[in-house]
Design a protein around this motif. Structure first.
Motif, PDB file in Angstrom:
ATOM      1  N   THR A  41      11.217  31.184 -38.230  1.00 51.69           N
ATOM      2  CA  THR A  41      11.057  29.665 -38.208  1.00 51.69           C
ATOM      3  C   THR A  41      11.815  28.839 -39.107  1.00 51.69           C
ATOM      4  O   THR A  41      12.089  27.595 -38.850  1.00 51.69           O
ATOM      5  CB  THR A  41       9.644  29.123 -38.550  1.00 51.69           C
ATOM      6  N   GLY A  42      12.625  29.441 -40.047  1.00 53.44           N
ATOM      7  CA  GLY A  42      13.288  28.657 -40.821  1.00 53.44           C
ATOM      8  C   GLY A  42      15.075  28.876 -40.679  1.00 53.44           C
ATOM      9  O   GLY A  42      15.419  28.796 -39.620  1.00 53.44           O
ATOM     10  N   ALA A  43      15.521  28.941 -41.592  1.00 56.40           N
ATOM     11  CA  ALA A  43      17.101  28.698 -41.477  1.00 56.40           C
ATOM     12  C   ALA A  43      17.730  30.082 -40.961  1.00 56.40           C
ATOM     13  O   ALA A  43      17.258  31.053 -40.974  1.00 56.40           O
ATOM     14  CB  ALA A  43      17.873  28.650 -42.742  1.00 56.40           C
ATOM     15  N   TYR A  44      18.724  29.852 -40.140  1.00 51.36           N
ATOM     16  CA  TYR A  44      19.573  31.051 -39.559  1.00 51.36           C
ATOM     17  C   TYR A  44      20.651  31.523 -40.534  1.00 51.36           C
ATOM     18  O   TYR A  44      21.277  30.501 -40.945  1.00 51.36           O
ATOM     19  CB  TYR A  44      20.039  30.599 -38.150  1.00 51.36           C
ATOM     20  N   CYS A  45      20.890  32.672 -40.442  1.00 53.11           N
ATOM     21  CA  CYS A  45      21.963  33.272 -41.400  1.00 53.11           C
ATOM     22  C   CYS A  45      22.777  34.559 -40.922  1.00 53.11           C
ATOM     23  O   CYS A  45      21.814  35.643 -40.568  1.00 53.11           O
ATOM     24  CB  CYS A  45      21.350  33.438 -42.903  1.00 53.11           C
ATOM     25  N   ALA A  46      24.039  34.139 -40.560  1.00 58.44           N
ATOM     26  CA  ALA A  46      24.555  35.370 -40.259  1.00 58.44           C
ATOM     27  C   ALA A  46      25.779  35.773 -41.102  1.00 58.44           C
ATOM     28  O   ALA A  46      26.354  35.041 -41.858  1.00 58.44           O
ATOM     29  CB  ALA A  46      25.264  35.245 -38.921  1.00 58.44           C
ATOM     30  N   ARG A  96      32.386  49.093 -53.932  1.00 59.97           N
ATOM     31  CA  ARG A  96      32.638  47.840 -54.410  1.00 59.97           C
ATOM     32  C   ARG A  96      32.566  46.769 -53.071  1.00 59.97           C
ATOM     33  O   ARG A  96      32.854  47.066 -52.295  1.00 59.97           O
ATOM     34  CB  ARG A  96      34.502  47.595 -54.620  1.00 59.97           C
ATOM     35  N   LEU A  97      32.021  45.469 -53.296  1.00 59.27           N
ATOM     36  CA  LEU A  97      31.574  44.419 -52.509  1.00 59.27           C
ATOM     37  C   LEU A  97      32.925  43.534 -52.693  1.00 59.27           C
ATOM     38  O   LEU A  97      33.029  42.790 -53.536  1.00 59.27           O
ATOM     39  CB  LEU A  97      30.320  43.888 -52.888  1.00 59.27           C
ATOM     40  N   ASP A  98      33.663  43.733 -51.525  1.00 57.69           N
ATOM     41  CA  ASP A  98      34.945  42.621 -51.478  1.00 57.69           C
ATOM     42  C   ASP A  98      34.702  41.565 -51.069  1.00 57.69           C
ATOM     43  O   ASP A  98      35.192  40.664 -51.769  1.00 57.69           O
ATOM     44  CB  ASP A  98      35.875  43.261 -50.488  1.00 57.69           C
ATOM     45  N   ARG A  99      34.075  41.280 -50.120  1.00 62.51           N
ATOM     46  CA  ARG A  99      33.990  39.887 -49.513  1.00 62.51           C
ATOM     47  C   ARG A  99      32.974  39.587 -48.578  1.00 62.51           C
ATOM     48  O   ARG A  99      32.641  40.574 -47.587  1.00 62.51           O
ATOM     49  CB  ARG A  99      35.419  39.824 -49.002  1.00 62.51           C
ATOM     50  N   ALA A 100      32.477  38.528 -48.748  1.00 62.76           N
ATOM     51  CA  ALA A 100      30.958  38.179 -47.743  1.00 62.76           C
ATOM     52  C   ALA A 100      31.663  36.936 -47.162  1.00 62.76           C
ATOM     53  O   ALA A 100      32.016  35.901 -47.551  1.00 62.76           O
ATOM     54  CB  ALA A 100      29.722  37.720 -48.595  1.00 62.76           C
ATOM     55  N   VAL A 101      31.348  36.794 -45.791  1.00 62.38           N
ATOM     56  CA  VAL A 101      31.503  35.630 -45.006  1.00 62.38           C
ATOM     57  C   VAL A 101      30.116  35.210 -44.211  1.00 62.38           C
ATOM     58  O   VAL A 101      29.783  36.258 -43.975  1.00 62.38           O
ATOM     59  CB  VAL A 101      32.698  35.905 -44.056  1.00 62.38           C
ATOM     60  N   CYS A 102      29.779  34.025 -44.477  1.00 60.09           N
ATOM     61  CA  CYS A 102      28.491  33.764 -44.050  1.00 60.09           C
ATOM     62  C   CYS A 102      28.343  32.543 -43.402  1.00 60.09           C
ATOM     63  O   CYS A 102      29.098  31.390 -43.632  1.00 60.09           O
ATOM     64  CB  CYS A 102      27.650  33.668 -45.222  1.00 60.09           C
ATOM     65  N   VAL A 103      27.831  32.479 -42.269  1.00 56.14           N
ATOM     66  CA  VAL A 103      27.476  31.305 -41.406  1.00 56.14           C
ATOM     67  C   VAL A 103      25.867  30.878 -41.221  1.00 56.14           C
ATOM     68  O   VAL A 103      25.170  31.723 -40.907  1.00 56.14           O
ATOM     69  CB  VAL A 103      28.195  31.413 -40.096  1.00 56.14           C
ATOM     70  N   VAL A 104      25.638  29.607 -41.701  1.00 62.70           N
ATOM     71  CA  VAL A 104      24.229  29.141 -41.947  1.00 62.70           C
ATOM     72  C   VAL A 104      23.935  28.004 -41.064  1.00 62.70           C
ATOM     73  O   VAL A 104      24.478  27.187 -41.100  1.00 62.70           O
ATOM     74  CB  VAL A 104      23.866  29.114 -43.341  1.00 62.70           C
ATOM     75  N   ASP A 105      22.681  27.997 -40.576  1.00 59.71           N
ATOM     76  CA  ASP A 105      22.310  26.733 -39.823  1.00 59.71           C
ATOM     77  C   ASP A 105      20.845  26.474 -40.656  1.00 59.71           C
ATOM     78  O   ASP A 105      19.727  27.222 -40.200  1.00 59.71           O
ATOM     79  CB  ASP A 105      21.999  26.987 -38.297  1.00 59.71           C
ATOM     80  N   VAL A 106      21.113  25.468 -41.182  1.00 58.96           N
ATOM     81  CA  VAL A 106      19.714  24.987 -41.878  1.00 58.96           C
ATOM     82  C   VAL A 106      19.206  23.654 -41.140  1.00 58.96           C
ATOM     83  O   VAL A 106      18.266  22.839 -41.834  1.00 58.96           O
ATOM     84  CB  VAL A 106      19.924  24.507 -43.419  1.00 58.96           C
ATOM     85  N   VAL A 133      26.520  25.367 -40.381  1.00 53.79           N
ATOM     86  CA  VAL A 133      26.836  25.050 -38.626  1.00 53.79           C
ATOM     87  C   VAL A 133      26.418  23.482 -38.495  1.00 53.79           C
ATOM     88  O   VAL A 133      25.408  23.112 -39.467  1.00 53.79           O
ATOM     89  CB  VAL A 133      26.009  26.119 -37.812  1.00 53.79           C
ATOM     90  N   ASP A 134      26.756  22.636 -37.939  1.00 54.65           N
ATOM     91  CA  ASP A 134      26.524  21.384 -37.873  1.00 54.65           C
ATOM     92  C   ASP A 134      25.220  21.246 -36.617  1.00 54.65           C
ATOM     93  O   ASP A 134      25.551  21.323 -35.545  1.00 54.65           O
ATOM     94  CB  ASP A 134      27.615  20.491 -37.242  1.00 54.65           C
TER      95      ASP A 134
END
Lengths: 738, 158
Positions: free
Chosen positions: A601-606, A621-631, A691-692
């Protein structure tokens, strides 16, 4: 046309009192319909917002600042609706002597709850004040606008501002819900990244934390205990010698509750260490110490078993193959950077307690039960400590300090847990096992989903009565309270089963919760609760299927989704991954993706995580995170990004490093060497995109990214190495062994 | 026993046992908020202060060891009117969540910038390896230290 002014005139004059404290008198009045939950529960407008004669706005939310920036986001909402500059809004901490009761600051719901209440309350106060100004200026209220607290008539500044109209009176009036909040198209403060109001003070070493409060005559206390709340204490003879140590004021003993109080902090530390040598504890052996046996132990322990979710019409059809896998997470510590602390003072029949609890009203009820004082004789004041990430030792320390303070009236007692007290005594995030069995049809879509979850409780926060028994002080005192019955938060929010229902459109699903009844350790809410393990399981499972059939993991997810916002964050992620060149990763590097909607029911996160694994050592080793969020509507976009980044790093730490180490005697982790967390040179680069979705309601961001992070790492490791790790943490040791 | 030292530019006399950890003298006797108690065993870095310019863990350093030396805490770094570039950058970059680790991190970073005013990100991360942050603000902190270094440079070459 009925203007607001006419409406008010028609209903008689509004009530304005002189009042130092917000009035509770009108709280009994029946609340107007359709008010936001928090405002309906606390309808007195002046409980939320007060305006001084100098125009300063005091905002008094019932949610506490725990490092998540909520005070700033709520101040933005108040400033927006009142049309004042953000700098004019002064936010006060949660205090049972004046704050609205919003129960707990948990579940990423503060913007939803407190924010909605403040928006409505501020809009109504603005409307009342505009009408008052209209009367004084003798113009129609619809000709009046407000610019930074000054009334504008036909666009020109009048001689009046908020302070002139309020004078020294306080609005003592219940919310009616009749004033419409602004349209988002008129927003000037909300949706703009605002600098957090608490950060400068912290950068300059001003009084920002509970730890920084100092009172005349303050004494320093430490507790002496093991990690088991029900361990029985025998003090060996000779312990009295501790009372003669330098600075020691008192040894406080009540049953198995033991603390020592001294004039100086270092004296209390030395005395507590000596006192521990005289303690014999009668306690149980932990039934499980071998981490690799944890999943089996969980599924064999005594449990309350029930189906918590079931969906799908008719019989399951078209299954051509079934896949089953089991996932697990270990016990995790909140591991706040500041060990728990509280200050308590018992004076003239009033007990005052400063605590970094997430719920001062429920804690007040719990302390009332423990020390036997009426609730109205206890004042709880929230003060910040380091981030808590859920229910840690804060409430325990507050009850500890209260018990000690009751025995030393007149002297403020600063009770500070040691690092070892925190690691061995905090209530932990429960170990969990999640088993998924899914039926796929001929087109490789899931049509039947069965999930079994084994877990201890994720909700043992204290409250009055029986629930006070969740605290050490209650269980240890001479007439101890028993451990309360094991419970959990039911769906839709869920506890162990939070996020257990896949967001995907599977024809049939069933979720069964096995709530363990005899947990050897106290377990409770750790950021995300069950969502972390459940999303790890679901999103690992989805990835395994996609990977096995050579399908793009985003395509595989999208073709089983109807939720357009879930599809939106995945499509957004695909674009960001392409820009970042993440598709070209090849062993020993790999990229994994995962997506969830927190609590469904809350925020979307990919999230897409890129990793590199060194084959010989298993070093990851954690190189890089790319994240897209809809709050939805982002009140403070930079605040949202900060929370998401932090969630990714913390969950990365859980996922690749953390597990509580156990022995027969108890928890072995007692410092940062035995419970290592991710360090500066180990965190991934992170890029977060919002995300808008500004026309959707604002959603909290604090717990959106933990679940997807875990699965994204597991999925990346699988693609980098061909090894699928289903039991957390994904440590070098496991990578070498697999 | 009286301990004579200098804290944030001021000579002070501390009436404490010589073996008292410096942290408690700073926090409780001098009422400074900057150095924080986090672990008491020199593992987390929250209590970091500078002694004669070198970062030390004040939770394990006896106060006797700073007799006649210069101790610097975040309060001595700068203030709202005249912020140190690190303090300004931490605010500008919003490089905090709870902010409990910030003071120790800024002191470690201040020591780094004194020795190396153009550190790479790797050098910053390495200098901060003994400072823990539980909220996950690491990347913002590295950005803030880097920005502070930049403003050091601009001050030096007007």
């Amino acid at each position: 046309m009925t203007t607001r002014r006419n409406f008010l005139k028609g209903t008689g004059s509004i009530v304005l009192y002189f009042n130092l404290m917000p009035t509770a008198a009108l709280a009994q009045q029946s609340a107007a319909k359709d008010l936001p939950t928090s405002l309906a529960a606390n309808p007195a407008l002046d409980a939320w917002l007060r305006i001084a004669a100098d125009g300063t706005v005091t905002l008094s939310p019932g949610k506490c600042e725990i490092g998540q920036g909520i005070q700033t986001a709520l101040a933005q909402i108040a400033a927006e609706e009142l049309d004042v500059a953000l700098e004019r809004v002064h936010v006060v901490t949660v205090d049972t002597s004046y704050s609205p009761d919003e129960a707990y600051t948990t579940g990423s719901r503060s913007v939803e709850h407190s924010g909605a209440a403040i928006r409505m309350a501020a809009a109504e106060i603005r409307s009342i004040l505009v009408d008052l100004a209209a009367d004084e200026l003798d113009v129609d209220s619809d000709r009046i606008d407000v610019l930074d607290g000054t009334f504008m008539v036909d666009g020109r500044a009048s001689r009046l501002g908020y302070g002139d109209v309020v004078k020294d009176r306080t609005l003592a009036r219940n919310a009616s819900g009749t004033a419409a909040p602004k349209s988002i198209d008129d927003y000037r403060v909300v949706e703009k990244s605002a600098q957090r109001i608490d950060i400068p003070g912290k950068a300059f070493g001003e009084t920002s934390f509970l730890q920084d409060l100092r009172f005349d005559g303050m004494l320093h206390a430490r507790v002496v205990r093991t990690g088991q709340a029900d361990a029985k204490l025998t003090l060996k003879s000779g312990f009295e010698s501790v009372a003669k140590m330098a600075g020691v004021v008192k040894i406080v003993r009540d049953g198995s509750f033991l603390a020592v109080v001294a004039e100086r902090e270092e004296q209390s530390i030395a005395a507590a260490a000596r006192l521990a040598d005289f303690c014999e504890w009668d306690q149980i052996d932990l039934p499980i110490t071998d981490q690799s046996a944890l999943p089996d132990w969980l599924s064999e322990a005594r449990a309350d078993v029930r189906v918590v979710a079931e969906g799908g019409a008719g019989d399951v059809k078209g299954v051509v193959r079934t896949i089953s896998n089991s996932y697990s997470r270990p016990f995790l510590a909140h591991a706040s950077l500041s060990p728990s602390i509280a200050i308590a003072k018992s004076e003239a029949d009033l007990l005052t307690v400063w605590s970094h609890s997430q719920g001062v009203y429920p804690l007040r009820r719990a302390i009332s039960t423990i020390v036997g004082l009426a609730e109205d004789r206890i004042r709880l004041i929230h003060a910040q400590a380091a981030g808590c990430y859920g229910h840690n030792g804060a409430d325990d320390a507050a009850a500890d300090a209260a018990v000690v303070a009751m025995q030393i009236p007149g002297r403020p007692i600063r009770l500070q847990w040691s690092r070892a007290d925190e690691f061995s005594g905090e209530p932990y995030g429960s170990a969990m096992r999640v088993e998924i069995s899914a039926g796929l049809n001929a087109s490789n879509a899931i049509v039947d989903w069965n999930c079994d979850i084994w877990s201890g409780s994720h909700t043992t926060r204290p409250d009055g009565g029986l629930k006070a028994g969740n605290l050490f002080a209650a269980r240890q005192k001479a007439n101890p309270l028993p451990m309360p019955p094991v419970g959990d938060i039911p769906l839709p929010r869920g506890g162990a089963d939070r996020n257990s229902i896949p967001l995907y459109t599977f024809a049939h699903h069933r979720v069964t919760k096995h709530l363990l009844q005899d947990m050897p350790l106290r377990t409770t809410a750790l950021r995300g609760l069950g969502a972390y393990a459940n999303v790890f399981a679901i999103e690992s499972f989805m990835d395994e299927i996609a990977q096995a059939q050579g399908e793009d993991p985003i395509d595989f997810r999208i073709r089983q989704l109807d939720d357009h916002r879930a599809i939106g964050v995945l499509e957004g992620l695909r674009e960001k991954m392409a820009v970042a060149g993440m598709h070209s990763a090849a062993p020993p590097a790999g990229v994994g993706v995962a997506m969830a909607r927190y609590k469904n029911t809350g925020a979307y996160c990919a999230i897409a995580m890129g990793v590199t694994v060194e084959e010989k050592t298993g070093n990851l080793r954690l190189d890089r995170a790319v994240c897209v969020v809809d709050v939805g509507l982002a009140i403070n976009p930079d605040g949202v990004i900060n929370q998401i980044e932090g969630g990714i790093i913390q969950a990365s730490s859980w996922t690749v490093k953390e597990q509580l180490s156990l022995s027969r005697e108890g928890v072995k982790s007692n410092d940062w060497a035995s419970y290592p967390i991710l360090t500066f040179s180990e965190v991934p680069a992170i890029e977060v995109t919002l995300v808008d979705q500004r026309r959707e309601p604002a959603l909290g961001a604090g717990e959106a990214s933990q679940g997807p992070t875990s699965a994204a790492i597991g999925n990346a490791v699988s693609r980098a190495t061909g090894k699928r790790i289903r039991d957390l943490p994904i440590s070098p040791q496991r990578l070498r062994q697999t | 026993m009286t301990i004579n030292t200098n804290v944030n530019g001021t000579d002070v006399e501390l009436d404490v046992e010589p073996k008292t950890p410096l942290l408690y003298a700073l926090r409780n006797d001098l009422q400074l908020n900057g150095p924080k108690f986090g672990c008491g065993v020199a593992q987390c870095g929250a209590c970091t202060v500078l002694v004669d310019g070198n970062p030390v863990r004040s939770c394990v350093v006896p106060v006797a060891s700073v007799v006649g030396r210069k101790v610097l805490t975040i309060e001595g770094l700068g203030n709202r009117e005249s912020p140190h570039p690190l303090q300004a950058a931490f605010v500008q970059e919003q490089a905090m969540q709870c902010g409990y680790c910030s003071s120790g991190i800024m002191m470690s970073a201040a020591a780094l910038l004194e020795k190396n005013s153009q550190p790479t990100d790797e050098q910053i991360r390495s200098a901060l390896r003994g400072n823990l942050c539980r909220c996950g603000t690491h990347n913002r902190i590295v950005r803030a230290v880097s920005a502070a270094a930049q403003s050091y440079q601009e001050k030096k070459t007007p």
